[in-house]
Design an enzyme around this catalytic site. Sequence first.
Site, PDB file in Angstrom:
ATOM      1  CB  CYS A  94     -18.493   3.032  -5.579  1.00  0.00           C
ATOM      2  SG  CYS A  94     -16.884   3.525  -4.754  1.00  0.00           S
TER       3      CYS A  94
ATOM      4  CB  CYS B 262     -17.601   6.010   1.814  1.00  0.00           C
ATOM      5  SG  CYS B 262     -18.704   5.987   0.733  1.00  0.00           S
TER       6      CYS B 262
ATOM      7  CB  CYS C 106     -22.629  -1.482 -14.819  1.00  0.00           C
ATOM      8  SG  CYS C 106     -22.829  -1.335 -13.418  1.00  0.00           S
TER       9      CYS C 106
ATOM     10  CB  CYS D 252     -17.414  -2.298 -15.862  1.00  0.00           C
ATOM     11  SG  CYS D 252     -16.320  -2.111 -14.163  1.00  0.00           S
TER      12      CYS D 252
ATOM     13  CG  ASP E 284      -1.928   0.887   0.919  1.00  0.00           C
ATOM     14  OD1 ASP E 284      -2.699   1.797  -0.213  1.00  0.00           O
ATOM     15  OD2 ASP E 284      -2.261   1.402   2.431  1.00  0.00           O
TER      16      ASP E 284
ATOM     17  CB  CYS F  60     -20.288   8.197  -6.343  1.00  0.00           C
ATOM     18  SG  CYS F  60     -19.884   9.519  -4.982  1.00  0.00           S
TER      19      CYS F  60
ATOM     20  CB  CYS G  87     -19.368  -3.242  -7.165  1.00  0.00           C
ATOM     21  SG  CYS G  87     -18.933  -3.670  -8.343  1.00  0.00           S
TER      22      CYS G  87
ATOM     23  CB  CYS H  38     -13.501  10.203  -2.608  1.00  0.00           C
ATOM     24  SG  CYS H  38     -13.925   8.512  -2.328  1.00  0.00           S
TER      25      CYS H  38
ATOM     26  CB  CYS I 168     -20.036   2.137  -8.948  1.00  0.00           C
ATOM     27  SG  CYS I 168     -19.150   2.532 -10.359  1.00  0.00           S
TER      28      CYS I 168
HETATM   29  S1  SF4 Z   1     -20.534  -0.824 -10.166  1.00  0.00           S
HETATM   30 FE1  SF4 Z   1     -19.668  -2.146 -10.627  1.00  0.00          FE
HETATM   31  S2  SF4 Z   1     -19.609  -3.285 -12.370  1.00  0.00           S
HETATM   32 FE2  SF4 Z   1     -21.176  -1.703 -12.433  1.00  0.00          FE
HETATM   33  S3  SF4 Z   1     -19.377  -0.199 -13.771  1.00  0.00           S
HETATM   34 FE3  SF4 Z   1     -18.805   0.322 -10.966  1.00  0.00          FE
HETATM   35  S4  SF4 Z   1     -17.194  -1.042 -10.779  1.00  0.00           S
HETATM   36 FE4  SF4 Z   1     -18.266  -1.235 -12.443  1.00  0.00          FE
HETATM   37  S1  SF4 Z   2     -15.945   5.934  -1.626  1.00  0.00           S
HETATM   38 FE1  SF4 Z   2     -17.955   6.702  -0.964  1.00  0.00          FE
HETATM   39  S2  SF4 Z   2     -17.455   8.831  -1.730  1.00  0.00           S
HETATM   40 FE2  SF4 Z   2     -15.478   8.060  -2.924  1.00  0.00          FE
HETATM   41  S3  SF4 Z   2     -15.938   7.503  -5.285  1.00  0.00           S
HETATM   42 FE3  SF4 Z   2     -16.646   5.654  -3.790  1.00  0.00          FE
HETATM   43  S4  SF4 Z   2     -19.410   6.301  -3.201  1.00  0.00           S
HETATM   44 FE4  SF4 Z   2     -18.738   7.890  -3.883  1.00  0.00          FE
END
Ligand code: SF4
Ligand code: SF4
Length: 366
Positions: free
Chosen positions: A248, A245, A191, A188, A134, A198, A252, A218, A194
């Site tokens: 997202c 958070c 789709c 993806c 990381d 957000c 998924c 974010c 996410c």
């Molecule tokens: S929710 Fe998952 S599958 Fe859908 S666009 Fe976002 S990352 Fe891709």
């Molecule tokens: S972590 Fe939360 S605020 Fe950041 S991109 Fe994903 S849904 Fe949005």
Amino acid sequence: MAITAQQVKELSQACGFELAGVAPALPSDDFERFETWRAAGFAGEMRYLTDRRGDLRSDPRNLLPEAQCIVCVAKLYNTPHPYSTDLKGSQRGWISRYAWGGDYHDLVRERLELLVQRISEIHREPFTWKICVDTAPLLERSYARAAGLGWIGKNTCLINHEQGSWFFLGELLLSIPLMLDVPPPDRCGTCRRCIDACPTEAIVPNANGEWTLDASLCISYLTIEKRGEIPPGSAERMGNHVFGCDICQEVCPWNGRARASSESMFQPREFAPPLKDLSELTEEEFRSVFRHTPVWRAKYAGFLRNVAISMGNAQDPDLREPLEKLGHHKEESVATAAKHALSVLDNRKHYIQDTQKDVPCISEPG
Ligand code: SF4
Ligand code: SF4
């Protein structure tokens, strides 16, 4: 005897990694995208990405000049506990799923050290290595994709088509040449769950029209990395997130298949603590509860600031008293956040009173 890629992957699994693959120790095509991303200001105040430590990401051989390959591994941290989007009760604060247990850096590093030891038992020729977890300047998701572990979704997480995205990533740079894996396709498709889910609209198109993360918007960045005050426009969208958070990832569809980890260190002590309790933590108590967890990174003042913002967003009059106490906190960012949260509560109260005033009483005689 020279070790093979297949043997390294089997050893990785035996060391507790759910996913393992091999990527070339060469510059990634994604570095240019990274450069564009940080030039656009999407890295916010994360200096380790914008200064020369960020530049080191151009080539993994900046970390180990003789590196021939990168063994990329992934450790599942999912648990069977509910998602933040399932949380009932506005008085509770959300801590990101990855931060419920102990500090994963130590666990992933220990397992990678064990992997090196196991490799040296088979590979009898001298070799050098470097472990990254990381914090090293490496485009780790890009190499994990190159190693075949998954694709990088529109939410910018690495997603494995069988196991989802609840993974910690680690890398072992090796001077041993191993057979390389190939990246999987991007699944993806059309789709955009996410993007739509957000709360801060942080997933945005870049100059090439590809989806990327404006980290400065974010909630993870705001609650963990951002020091000082949170801009009011963002604070009100943070909801009850006191650290990180997960939204997202929660929405998924590929995480619908995610297994839960059996590692005891990822099991939560308390996954959504009452905001009032959090607001009363002294600095000493914060240290004793969170010192050896990822939450420590937010620091005491940052964490309390987040708690104050969450209490305002909860719009619950019962939280007025603890908020008033935080309004006198010695840390300016905490006191400012608490005062702003109180104004959010008051506006809500006036809104309710005004709304009730305007509604005609239908039982009133004609
Ligand atoms: S929710 Fe998952 S599958 Fe859908 S666009 Fe976002 S990352 Fe891709
Ligand atoms: S972590 Fe939360 S605020 Fe950041 S991109 Fe994903 S849904 Fe949005």
